[in-house]
Design a protein around this motif. Structure first.
Motif, PDB file in Angstrom:
ATOM      1  N   HIS A  12      32.438  47.872  45.099  1.00  0.00           N
ATOM      2  CA  HIS A  12      32.242  46.438  44.908  1.00  0.00           C
ATOM      3  C   HIS A  12      31.226  45.887  45.914  1.00  0.00           C
ATOM      4  O   HIS A  12      30.447  45.006  45.588  1.00  0.00           O
ATOM      5  CB  HIS A  12      33.586  45.688  45.026  1.00  0.00           C
ATOM      6  N   ASP A  24      38.306  41.995  36.034  1.00  0.00           N
ATOM      7  CA  ASP A  24      39.732  41.793  36.291  1.00  0.00           C
ATOM      8  C   ASP A  24      40.042  40.416  36.885  1.00  0.00           C
ATOM      9  O   ASP A  24      41.160  40.161  37.306  1.00  0.00           O
ATOM     10  CB  ASP A  24      40.338  42.931  37.118  1.00  0.00           C
ATOM     11  N   CYS A  69      29.836  48.101  39.495  1.00  0.00           N
ATOM     12  CA  CYS A  69      30.936  48.741  40.228  1.00  0.00           C
ATOM     13  C   CYS A  69      31.134  50.177  39.755  1.00  0.00           C
ATOM     14  O   CYS A  69      31.371  51.079  40.563  1.00  0.00           O
ATOM     15  CB  CYS A  69      32.231  47.949  40.041  1.00  0.00           C
ATOM     16  N   ASP A 102      35.162  48.323  35.673  1.00  0.00           N
ATOM     17  CA  ASP A 102      35.781  47.601  36.795  1.00  0.00           C
ATOM     18  C   ASP A 102      37.150  48.220  37.122  1.00  0.00           C
ATOM     19  O   ASP A 102      37.536  48.339  38.290  1.00  0.00           O
ATOM     20  CB  ASP A 102      35.931  46.118  36.424  1.00  0.00           C
ATOM     21  N   HIS A 120      28.942  42.703  36.377  1.00  0.00           N
ATOM     22  CA  HIS A 120      29.732  43.045  37.562  1.00  0.00           C
ATOM     23  C   HIS A 120      30.376  44.438  37.450  1.00  0.00           C
ATOM     24  O   HIS A 120      30.186  45.297  38.310  1.00  0.00           O
ATOM     25  CB  HIS A 120      30.800  41.969  37.785  1.00  0.00           C
TER      26      HIS A 120
HETATM   27 ZN   LIG Z   1      35.653  43.827  40.037  1.00  0.00          ZN
END
Ligand SMILES: [Zn+2]
Length: 360
Positions: free
Chosen positions: A262, A135, A282, A182, A278
């Protein structure tokens, strides 16, 4: 009542103020890359531009953007290649200082480099993501890997986002699935924010919280529709990433989209650098933090499965012991950001959770 008295009341009763920076033009859809000249004209940003791109992403979309703007603008290019990220950012700043505005065409690393360089040189920034992997495409923060783990740096929020679904759909599906994960992690980020609000009195923005939750809900509901290389999927996920970025802009922090899951992801990045994307990390973290919140952790896990995102540390090449260590180390990451992982999770419990919740 006199004007003085009203002013006195105003200063006594109400002293809040807030500055929200939101994108002005958001253009999403098939072949919208062709509309970049129209976007630049609409925003009247100047007559010279720096186009930041990566090795592959330049071939995919960067050269197209260069060609589209070459007739009307002084176009300079910058390659955000692999190598020392901070050094790359410094060089990008030098290039940005020579240009009127900056366009970042690429994946996470390129967008982050361009938006940090724009922020530090006070240039407007247009985000042209070639993948919907996290994001950051529409937010005002950027995460940069350093020897001491990832650091979160201030960055220029995009004045425009131009997201071409044809380009995004052609990226590897793993990136889109990671972007979805995410967003799904917004659920637990919000629970952590509410927890911190109740326990610590941290200010809460209901608008940001509601938008963030609604964004996760839309993806959660449509998890069956997320398919590899489908423009419809790219459309759904990109809109979600933009709206999640807007939630962060409204909050003035990444709180609406970033909680314990996170911190777990950042701890994993330190303990097992380069394993998993990433968003993937998460999503994996959100399964455990949702369980700790007493929420529907199986729903999180099943929706991640549906979209093709990993649901166990093993799936990203991380062993259970490292996952346990990351759960315990999460409290050392951004300690001021209070989450469910800061409430005294014991090593024994962490081990039990990893064993119980991370089974295929
Ligand atoms: Zn993130």
């Amino acid at each position: 009542m006199s004007a003085d008295r009203i002013n006195l009341l105003r200063t006594k009763v109400f002293d809040k103020s807030k500055w929200m920076q939101l994108p002005r033009d958001v253009v999403i859809g098939h072949d919208v890359i062709e509309q970049i000249p129209a976007v630049c004209e609409d925003l009247a940003l100047g007559d010279s531009v720096l186009i930041v791109s990566g090795g592959q992403t330049r071939d995919i979309a960067g050269t197209r953007v260069e060609a589209l703007l070459a007739g009307s603008y002084d176009v300079a290019t910058f390659a955000a290649n692999d190598g020392n990220p901070l050094e790359t950012i410094r060089k990008a700043e030098e290039a940005a200082a020579e240009a009127g505005f900056v366009i970042g065409v690429g994946g996470g690393r390129v967008i982050d480099t361009a938006k940090i360089a724009s922020y530090n040189t006070d240039r407007h920034f247009i985000s042209v993501p070639t993948a919907a992997s996290h994001d950051g495409i529409a937010s005002s923060r950027a995460s940069v890997p350093t020897a001491d783990g990832n650091v979160s740096l201030a960055a220029e929020p995009p004045i425009a986002v131009v997201a071409d679904t044809a380009v995004i759909a052609s990226a590897p599906h793993r990136l889109l699935a990671s972007g979805c994960a995410d967003i799904i992690a917004n659920y637990t980020a919000i629970l952590d924010w509410e927890l911190s609000h109740r326990l610590r009195g941290e200010p809460l923005s209901e608008y940001a919280l509601t938008l963030s939750r609604m964004t996760a809900e839309i993806l959660f509901k449509n998890a069956d529709l997320i398919k590899p290389h489908s423009e419809e999927s790219a459309w759904l996920v990109t809109k979600a990433l933009v709206s999640s970025g807007v939630a962060m802009s409204i909050a003035g922090s990444s709180r609406p989209g970033s909680g314990g899951e996170h911190k777990f992801s950042h701890a994993l990045e330190k303990l097992a650098p380069g394993r998993g994307l990433h968003g993937e990390k998460c999503g994996i973290g959100a399964i455990i933090t949702m369980y700790l919140h007493g929420g529907d952790w199986e729903g999180i896990r099943d929706s991640l499965k549906k979209i093709g995102a990993p649901t166990t540390p093993a799936a990203i090449g991380v062993d259970d012991e490292t996952a346990v260590a990351a759960l315990l180390a999460a409290r050392t990451i951004r300690p001021e950001r209070f989450t469910i992982l800061d409430m005294g999770l014991t090593e024994e419990s962490a081990r039990d959770l990893v064993k119980m919740l991370y089974r295929e």
